[in-house]
Design a protein around this motif. Structure first.
Motif, PDB file in Angstrom:
ATOM      1  N   ASN A  92      -5.196  17.190   4.139  1.00 11.84           N
ATOM      2  CA  ASN A  92      -6.559  16.741   3.854  1.00 11.84           C
ATOM      3  C   ASN A  92      -6.877  15.280   4.201  1.00 11.84           C
ATOM      4  O   ASN A  92      -8.169  15.137   4.286  1.00 11.84           O
ATOM      5  CB  ASN A  92      -6.878  17.391   2.645  1.00 11.84           C
ATOM      6  N   TYR A  93      -5.999  14.470   4.114  1.00 11.31           N
ATOM      7  CA  TYR A  93      -6.279  13.038   3.930  1.00 11.31           C
ATOM      8  C   TYR A  93      -5.590  12.219   5.191  1.00 11.31           C
ATOM      9  O   TYR A  93      -5.692  11.180   4.839  1.00 11.31           O
ATOM     10  CB  TYR A  93      -6.192  12.616   2.699  1.00 11.31           C
ATOM     11  N   ASN A  94      -4.872  12.906   6.019  1.00  6.91           N
ATOM     12  CA  ASN A  94      -4.227  12.195   6.927  1.00  6.91           C
ATOM     13  C   ASN A  94      -3.230  11.132   6.565  1.00  6.91           C
ATOM     14  O   ASN A  94      -2.839   9.923   7.476  1.00  6.91           O
ATOM     15  CB  ASN A  94      -5.286  11.185   7.985  1.00  6.91           C
ATOM     16  N   LEU A  95      -2.428  11.646   5.768  1.00  2.00           N
ATOM     17  CA  LEU A  95      -1.214  10.778   5.301  1.00  2.00           C
ATOM     18  C   LEU A  95      -0.240  11.195   6.376  1.00  2.00           C
ATOM     19  O   LEU A  95      -0.226  12.430   6.837  1.00  2.00           O
ATOM     20  CB  LEU A  95      -0.824  11.131   3.878  1.00  2.00           C
ATOM     21  N   ALA A  96       0.539  10.220   6.847  1.00  4.64           N
ATOM     22  CA  ALA A  96       1.402  10.313   8.157  1.00  4.64           C
ATOM     23  C   ALA A  96       2.768  11.194   7.287  1.00  4.64           C
ATOM     24  O   ALA A  96       2.846  11.021   6.053  1.00  4.64           O
ATOM     25  CB  ALA A  96       1.903   9.229   8.548  1.00  4.64           C
ATOM     26  N   SER A  97       3.640  11.466   8.069  1.00  4.88           N
ATOM     27  CA  SER A  97       4.656  12.151   7.629  1.00  4.88           C
ATOM     28  C   SER A  97       5.650  11.321   6.929  1.00  4.88           C
ATOM     29  O   SER A  97       6.344  11.544   6.007  1.00  4.88           O
ATOM     30  CB  SER A  97       5.554  12.759   8.640  1.00  4.88           C
ATOM     31  N   GLN A 111       0.794  -1.134  -0.008  1.00  2.00           N
ATOM     32  CA  GLN A 111      -0.046   0.068  -0.003  1.00  2.00           C
ATOM     33  C   GLN A 111       0.917   1.296  -0.081  1.00  2.00           C
ATOM     34  O   GLN A 111       0.677   2.232  -0.666  1.00  2.00           O
ATOM     35  CB  GLN A 111      -0.812  -0.016   1.277  1.00  2.00           C
ATOM     36  N   GLU A 112       2.044   1.362   0.916  1.00  2.00           N
ATOM     37  CA  GLU A 112       2.858   2.448   0.889  1.00  2.00           C
ATOM     38  C   GLU A 112       3.561   2.488  -0.532  1.00  2.00           C
ATOM     39  O   GLU A 112       3.504   3.743  -1.117  1.00  2.00           O
ATOM     40  CB  GLU A 112       4.064   2.025   1.731  1.00  2.00           C
ATOM     41  N   ASP A 113       3.725   1.563  -1.268  1.00  2.00           N
ATOM     42  CA  ASP A 113       4.474   1.549  -2.503  1.00  2.00           C
ATOM     43  C   ASP A 113       3.488   1.957  -3.573  1.00  2.00           C
ATOM     44  O   ASP A 113       3.600   2.935  -4.468  1.00  2.00           O
ATOM     45  CB  ASP A 113       5.087   0.332  -3.235  1.00  2.00           C
ATOM     46  N   ASN A 114       2.186   1.773  -3.470  1.00  2.00           N
ATOM     47  CA  ASN A 114       1.058   2.164  -4.267  1.00  2.00           C
ATOM     48  C   ASN A 114       0.735   3.562  -4.094  1.00  2.00           C
ATOM     49  O   ASN A 114       0.732   4.285  -5.257  1.00  2.00           O
ATOM     50  CB  ASN A 114      -0.196   1.426  -3.901  1.00  2.00           C
ATOM     51  N   ILE A 115       0.918   4.377  -3.080  1.00  2.00           N
ATOM     52  CA  ILE A 115       0.704   5.563  -2.826  1.00  2.00           C
ATOM     53  C   ILE A 115       1.872   6.167  -3.366  1.00  2.00           C
ATOM     54  O   ILE A 115       1.686   7.399  -4.067  1.00  2.00           O
ATOM     55  CB  ILE A 115       0.614   5.849  -1.162  1.00  2.00           C
ATOM     56  N   THR A 116       2.967   5.787  -3.185  1.00  2.00           N
ATOM     57  CA  THR A 116       4.267   6.527  -3.843  1.00  2.00           C
ATOM     58  C   THR A 116       4.323   6.505  -5.301  1.00  2.00           C
ATOM     59  O   THR A 116       4.476   7.323  -6.144  1.00  2.00           O
ATOM     60  CB  THR A 116       5.608   5.758  -3.268  1.00  2.00           C
ATOM     61  N   TYR A 117       3.942   5.321  -6.086  1.00  2.00           N
ATOM     62  CA  TYR A 117       3.718   5.241  -7.357  1.00  2.00           C
ATOM     63  C   TYR A 117       2.698   6.121  -7.817  1.00  2.00           C
ATOM     64  O   TYR A 117       2.949   6.875  -8.749  1.00  2.00           O
ATOM     65  CB  TYR A 117       3.489   3.946  -7.593  1.00  2.00           C
ATOM     66  N   ASN A 118       1.421   6.174  -7.218  1.00  2.00           N
ATOM     67  CA  ASN A 118       0.672   7.179  -7.512  1.00  2.00           C
ATOM     68  C   ASN A 118       0.797   8.551  -7.533  1.00  2.00           C
ATOM     69  O   ASN A 118       0.413   9.485  -8.540  1.00  2.00           O
ATOM     70  CB  ASN A 118      -0.905   6.718  -7.084  1.00  2.00           C
ATOM     71  N   GLU A 136      -7.939   4.420   2.027  1.00  2.00           N
ATOM     72  CA  GLU A 136      -8.941   4.603   0.843  1.00  2.00           C
ATOM     73  C   GLU A 136      -9.192   6.233   0.677  1.00  2.00           C
ATOM     74  O   GLU A 136      -9.089   6.667  -0.667  1.00  2.00           O
ATOM     75  CB  GLU A 136     -10.101   3.885   1.300  1.00  2.00           C
ATOM     76  N   GLY A 137      -9.250   6.692   1.805  1.00  2.00           N
ATOM     77  CA  GLY A 137      -9.377   8.234   1.421  1.00  2.00           C
ATOM     78  C   GLY A 137      -8.195   8.965   0.962  1.00  2.00           C
ATOM     79  O   GLY A 137      -8.104  10.035   0.254  1.00  2.00           O
ATOM     80  N   ILE A 138      -7.008   8.350   1.048  1.00  2.00           N
ATOM     81  CA  ILE A 138      -5.742   8.987   0.463  1.00  2.00           C
ATOM     82  C   ILE A 138      -5.803   8.852  -1.131  1.00  2.00           C
ATOM     83  O   ILE A 138      -5.424   9.679  -1.980  1.00  2.00           O
ATOM     84  CB  ILE A 138      -4.366   8.452   1.028  1.00  2.00           C
TER      85      ILE A 138
END
Length: 161
Positions: free
Chosen positions: A113-118, A76-83, A129-131
């Motif tokens: 706005n979407y609670n992504l951690a630092s 999931q971390e990789d997916n966020i970074t990729y996107n 899902e919100g991210i």
């Protein structure tokens, strides 16, 4: 004498009838008492069952909350970074003068706005899902290439001077 014999069975019959009615009344009273006791036990059982259901619901909610507070998986971390990188490429291209600040701006937007951690990997599962939805709304809500160019120029000037 015939009459006497005829009267005796009627009296015995009357006595038997009264005894039978009496016995039936006692049996009905016992049955009624038994049903009343069973009804009370049933009501108590229903209360206990309702309490158990409430405790089960609360316990399930606590387990769900605990599971959702775990950090996202590596995938999931990789997916966020990729996107994030893919979105930046779509918006400004790669390589681009403002590619890096665009990625930073997307991360900043998601954190606010979407609670992504630092650190992306420290984000709780409940926000994943919100991210992803936030990535889809970034271009409409936040993206302004002129501001990003200005920001990048200020960063470059700060490095020089």
């Amino acid at each position: 004498m015939t009459e006497y014999t005829n009267k005796t069975p009627k009296t015995k019959s009357d006595m038997n009838f009264i005894q039978t009615v009496d016995a039936m009344n006692k049996a009905l009273a016992m049955t009624n008492n038994l049903l009343t006791d069973m009804r009370g036990e049933f009501v108590e059982f229903r209360r206990e069952q309702a309490d158990f259901r409430q405790e089960h619901k609360e316990l399930t909610q606590r387990v769900d909350d605990l599971e959702l507070s775990y950090e996202i998986t590596h995938d999931q971390e990789d997916n966020i970074t990729y996107n994030v990188r893919r979105l930046a490429k779509e918006l400004v291209g790669y390589p681009s003068y403002i590619y890096g600040v665009t990625c930073s701006d997307i991360y900043r937007f998601l954190r606010r706005n979407y609670n992504l951690a630092s650190a992306v990997g420290k984000t709780e599962k409940r926000y994943y899902e919100g991210i992803i939805k936030g990535l889809n709304s970034y271009e409409e809500v936040q993206f302004d290439s002129d501001k990003l160019y200005e920001h990048k120029k200020k960063l470059d000037e700060a490095k020089k001077g």
